[in-house]
Design a protein around this motif. Structure first.
Motif, short mmCIF file in Angstrom:
data_model
loop_
_atom_site.label_atom_id
_atom_site.label_comp_id
_atom_site.label_asym_id
_atom_site.label_seq_id
_atom_site.Cartn_x
_atom_site.Cartn_y
_atom_site.Cartn_z
N MET A 231 17.51 -49.69 21.60
CA MET A 231 18.04 -48.41 22.10
C MET A 231 19.51 -48.91 22.71
N SER A 232 20.43 -47.99 22.75
CA SER A 232 21.88 -47.96 23.39
C SER A 232 21.83 -47.53 24.53
N LEU A 233 21.86 -48.13 25.59
CA LEU A 233 21.90 -47.38 27.16
C LEU A 233 23.11 -47.55 27.71
N SER A 234 23.21 -46.53 28.43
CA SER A 234 24.64 -46.47 29.30
C SER A 234 24.19 -46.26 30.73
N PRO A 235 25.13 -46.25 31.62
CA PRO A 235 24.83 -46.05 32.89
C PRO A 235 24.21 -44.54 33.31
N ILE B 24 18.00 -54.90 41.79
CA ILE B 24 17.85 -55.33 40.41
C ILE B 24 19.08 -54.63 39.53
N ASP B 25 19.45 -55.52 38.55
CA ASP B 25 20.52 -55.06 37.67
C ASP B 25 19.79 -54.26 36.57
N TRP B 26 19.76 -52.87 36.79
CA TRP B 26 18.88 -52.12 36.18
C TRP B 26 19.48 -51.89 34.59
N LEU B 27 20.56 -51.90 34.57
CA LEU B 27 21.34 -51.75 32.95
C LEU B 27 20.94 -52.97 32.08
N SER B 28 21.30 -54.13 32.71
CA SER B 28 21.02 -55.35 31.74
C SER B 28 19.61 -55.68 31.54
N CYS B 29 18.68 -55.42 32.65
CA CYS B 29 17.30 -55.55 32.50
C CYS B 29 16.41 -54.61 31.39
N LEU B 30 16.93 -53.17 31.60
CA LEU B 30 16.46 -52.30 30.69
C LEU B 30 17.00 -52.38 29.56
N GLN B 31 18.20 -52.72 29.25
CA GLN B 31 18.87 -52.72 27.92
C GLN B 31 18.29 -54.04 27.10
N ALA B 32 17.95 -55.20 27.61
CA ALA B 32 17.40 -56.31 27.01
C ALA B 32 15.98 -55.92 26.77
N THR B 33 15.18 -55.14 27.62
CA THR B 33 13.73 -54.80 27.62
C THR B 33 13.42 -53.55 26.19
N ASN C 23 18.21 -62.13 38.43
CA ASN C 23 18.16 -60.89 37.18
C ASN C 23 17.95 -61.61 35.99
N ARG C 24 18.61 -62.65 35.71
CA ARG C 24 18.52 -63.31 34.40
C ARG C 24 16.75 -63.70 34.17
N THR C 25 16.07 -64.38 35.26
CA THR C 25 14.65 -64.64 35.21
C THR C 25 13.85 -63.27 34.90
N LEU C 26 14.28 -62.33 35.93
CA LEU C 26 13.61 -61.00 35.57
C LEU C 26 13.91 -60.25 34.01
N ARG C 27 14.94 -60.67 33.71
CA ARG C 27 15.43 -60.03 32.21
C ARG C 27 14.39 -60.77 31.20
N GLN D 107 22.40 -44.04 39.19
CA GLN D 107 21.92 -43.32 40.40
C GLN D 107 20.85 -44.45 41.00
N LEU D 108 20.12 -44.90 40.15
CA LEU D 108 18.90 -45.78 40.51
C LEU D 108 19.58 -47.27 41.04
N GLN D 109 20.78 -47.61 40.47
CA GLN D 109 21.31 -48.78 40.68
C GLN D 109 21.79 -48.60 42.36
N GLU D 110 22.31 -47.50 42.64
CA GLU D 110 22.74 -47.23 43.96
C GLU D 110 21.51 -47.22 45.22
N MET D 111 20.27 -46.66 44.65
CA MET D 111 19.34 -46.64 45.37
C MET D 111 18.54 -48.08 45.67
N ALA D 112 18.55 -48.71 44.45
CA ALA D 112 17.87 -50.01 44.58
C ALA D 112 18.71 -51.29 44.00
N PRO D 113 19.71 -51.41 44.47
CA PRO D 113 20.68 -52.43 43.98
C PRO D 113 20.20 -53.86 43.95
#
Length: 732
Positions: free
Chosen positions: A327-331, A314-323, A191-195, A306-312
């Motif tokens: 923007m300030s993102l939350s779960p 990917i660390d969705w919050l950290s990847c999307l926050q960095a991208t 997930n670090r590489t993906l981020r 919800q997406l984290q539960e469906m597709a675990p």
């Protein structure tokens, strides 16, 4: 009786005394008393005088008509811009073809191939930008404008790019932890590489994430998650044989990339094969758009949790926050997802590979990144990419892509990264305020003609008519460029976050990050005005449903489609028809099933069916195919747009005198109007995209003209010819 006789004699005597002359009966009797020769001479004289009088009348009327024609009829436009347009028309079109049978060839066919007006205009606009970027002393030192010129020059410095070789891309691979194909490899966190790939390189190997206007709240941004853009043109309908050939070509390309990067051939082969396998499995997870339409669910709103539960995987919050910083993102952040099943399956595949083939997963991501960055690398990488593209187009029976010179690629790259600067430069050079004013005047006349037609449409109810007129009057129009592009300081905008060099690849990556950050900031700022989808130099008009605004870029309102000094016939027939076409997009919903419940649905269905059958009956060029129901809405806009523009032009002819036409063409103003319309549609028949909602170019010409009675009238088309049919369909 005696008294009457006496009074009669007295009257006759008075008559003779006052000189009133004999009565008619007396005169006739006097003529009869003349010799016969005198009577014949007198009759002859009378005939000669009558003949002279008639001849004089005919001669006078002829001279009068010549005077009227020379002084009140259309004059030849001899200005430089008109002579340039004439030269353009003379090199485009085959006038030996009967216009009533094949007007597309009459207007578009050249000695070698077919002219493509839109592509030629797009290239001319880029050529104008090239001249501006290469003009000595045209930029201001110390401003952001200087960086745009420096970037363009570094892109053009192919010697420096060749000298750098594979060094710059190897540095990138090392920053990502390296790989097993060449050099050392550090097994970093996936997930670090993906981020890093998503936030620093703008590369999304397993899915795409980007900001979009919210479907319900158009001025509120929402993150949308979509399937990835596959590097190879795989499609469900491909036959097994073609599919296998596509895979072989792509495998050969990946092997070539790995070898260019210094990899061991046997290792490269192994990693490239597994990369192809990963791509194939991801592709199989996709569901066609029709599948979502049948479920009546084109997208799903889910939270990051919800997406984290469906597709675990990917660390969705950290990847999307960095991208998407800042923007300030939350779960609980809402996301818009088109294909949840794909994301579930993708996550499961990544988990499997992390357990068994972590190094192959790393190679898959790096090979994909190198492929996307190849335009910024040396010629060996670019040539490999070009050959792959050509072979894949051959396999999928698509026409080959024309080779673009280096300057054009550099203009496109500079325009993508420094759009504010180039937009201000282009508008200043190619679209002054006087041109904008002339274009707005043309648009107003087109809009007035549309309003006049809306008031007479038979299939619209009074309630719908009022709604339609309200939508037209509330419509906003942006002509030429966004408001900010007219400000001179935009050309000097700072790009403080862009660091150029030391290699061209590093310059490109810095520009990628800057552009991504600017896009995010633009979505986060209050933006009461419409966000343009295209740069001002593009030749592409559009209608935005969320903002209810129609956009005509400066790049489209250029010769040969528009110029203030052109004959009105040209401006109305080319730019005017485009404007009317885009205006009709406002009412597309009316034409969809159930989209206009208050309308006369039977009459509407009848005319739509007529239009569909009309286009289906038109002859198609060889190897061309289309679905008349798939292109129905655009066909209706073509036919209606032409009718509206011609009505506006006819009104212009009645109100304004002094219309001009092109010299030595032998075309009346009305004929020139239709010739200019066809010129807009000129395009190679083989370039038609199967997914295009427009008809093939020849049908766009013949379909609209054959439904326009004025065309047949002004070109004197015999009844029953292709463009003068017995049945016509008029929707708008």
């Amino acid at each position: 009786m005696e008294a009457e006789d006496k009074s009669g004699e007295q009257l006759r005597g008075q008559s003779s005394a006052t000189g009133m002359g004999p009565s008619l009966s007396q005169e006739s009797s006097a003529e009869e008393g003349l010799p016969p020769e005198w009577n014949r001479q007198r009759a002859m004289t009378r005939k000669v005088l009558i003949a002279i009088l008639l001849f004089g009348l005919l001669l006078g009327s002829s001279l009068l008509w010549v005077y009227i024609f020379r002084n009140c009829g259309p004059r030849s436009c001899e200005t430089p811009v008109c002579l340039d347009l004439l030269a353009h028309y003379l090199t485009s079109g085959n006038t030996s073809v009967a216009p009533c049978n094949d007007f597309f060839s009459f207007a578009c066919e050249k000695t070698k191939g077919t002219s493509n007006s839109l592509r030629a205009l797009a290239e001319e606009n880029k050529s104008r930008l090239q001249r501006l970027l290469e003009a000595p002393g045209s930029w201001h030192p110390g401003f952001g404008e200087e960086k745009a010129f420096q970037f363009y020059n570094s892109c053009m410095d192919t010697d420096a790019i060749e000298a750098a070789g594979v060094g710059p891309i190897r540095e990138v691979i090392e920053e990502l932890g390296g790989w097993n194909i060449s050099g050392n490899w550090t097994s970093l966190d996936f997930n670090r590489t993906l981020r890093l790939l998503m936030s620093q390189y703008g590369y999304f190997p397993f899915f795409r994430a980007y900001l979009q206007p919210h479907p319900v709240l158009p001025h509120t941004p929402v993150i949308q998650i979509d399937q990835p853009e596959f590097d190879i043109p795989l499609k469900q309908e491909h036959e097994q044989k073609i599919y296998a050939q596509i895979v072989r070509e792509y495998l050969s390309y990946l092997n070539r990339l790995g070898t260019l990067l210094g990899g061991d051939p046997s290792k490269v082969q192994q990693h490239a094969s597994l990369s192809i396998s990963i791509t194939s499995r991801l592709f199989q997870f996709l569901r066609p758009l029709e599948h979502h339409q049948t479920q009546d669910k084109l997208f799903h709103m889910v939270t990051i949790d919800q997406l984290q539960e469906m597709a675990p995987a990917i660390d969705w919050l950290s990847c999307l926050q960095a991208t998407f910083t800042p923007m300030s993102l939350s779960p609980s952040q809402p996301l818009m997802v088109h294909d949840l099943d794909y994301l579930r399956n993708m996550s499961q595949l990544v988990e499997e590979l992390l357990l068994s083939h972590r190094d192959f997963l790393q190679s898959h991501m790096i090979l994909g990144l190198v492929g996307t960055l190849s335009p910024a690398l040396d010629s060996k990488f670019q040539e490999a990419r070009r050959e792959l593209s050509q072979k894949l187009r051959e396999l999928t029976e698509r026409p080959p892509m024309p080779a673009h010179p280096q300057w054009m690629k550099c203009v496109e790259e500079t325009g993508a990264f420094f759009e504010p600067t180039l937009a201000a430069m282009f508008v200043r050079d190619a679209f002054g305020l006087s041109t904008q004013s002339a274009a707005m005047k043309l648009f107003t006349e087109i809009k007035d003609a549309l309003i006049a037609r809306l008031k007479k449409l038979p299939w619209i109810s009074e309630e719908t008519r009022k709604e339609a007129l309200k939508r037209v009057t509330q419509l906003q129009v942006e002509m030429g460029a966004p408001q900010w592009a007219w400000k001179s300081d935009m050309a000097r905008q700072e790009y403080s976050d862009i660091q150029l060099g030391p290699s061209f690849l590093q310059s490109v990556l810095s520009c990628v990050r800057s552009l991504w950050a600017r896009n995010i900031r633009s979505f986060l700022q209050p933006f009461p005005h419409h966000r343009w989808r295209v740069p001002p130099w593009e030749a592409n008009a559009y209608y935005s449903i969320p903002d209810h605004v129609v956009v005509f870029p400066a790049g489209l309102l250029q010769p040969p489609f528009f110029h203030p000094e052109y004959p009105s016939a040209v401006n109305f027939g080319a730019a005017g028809v485009i404007m009317a076409h885009e205006l009709l997009h406002i009412f597309y919903q009316f034409l969809l099933p159930g989209g206009c419940p208050a309308c006369d649905t039977n009459a509407l269905k009848e005319v739509l069916l007529c239009l569909e059958r009309h286009y289906a009956a038109l002859p198609l060029p060889s190897r061309a195919s289309f679905n008349s129901s798939h292109t129905l809405l655009e066909n209706a806009a073509d036919v209606g747009g032409l009718a509206i523009a011609f009505q506006a032009y006819s009104k212009r002819l009645l109100q304004y005198h002094g219309e001009t036409t092109l010299p030595s063409q032998g075309l009346s103003p009305q004929q020139l109007f239709f010739r200019s319309y066809a010129q807009v549609m000129c395009r190679e028949l083989s370039t038609q995209d199967p997914q295009d909602t427009h008809s093939p170019p020849s049908l766009r010409v013949h379909g609209a003209l054959s439904n326009t009675p004025a065309f047949a009238r002004h070109f004197h088309c015999p009844r029953g010819t292709l463009l003068n049919p017995s049945i016509r369909c008029q929707l708008w």
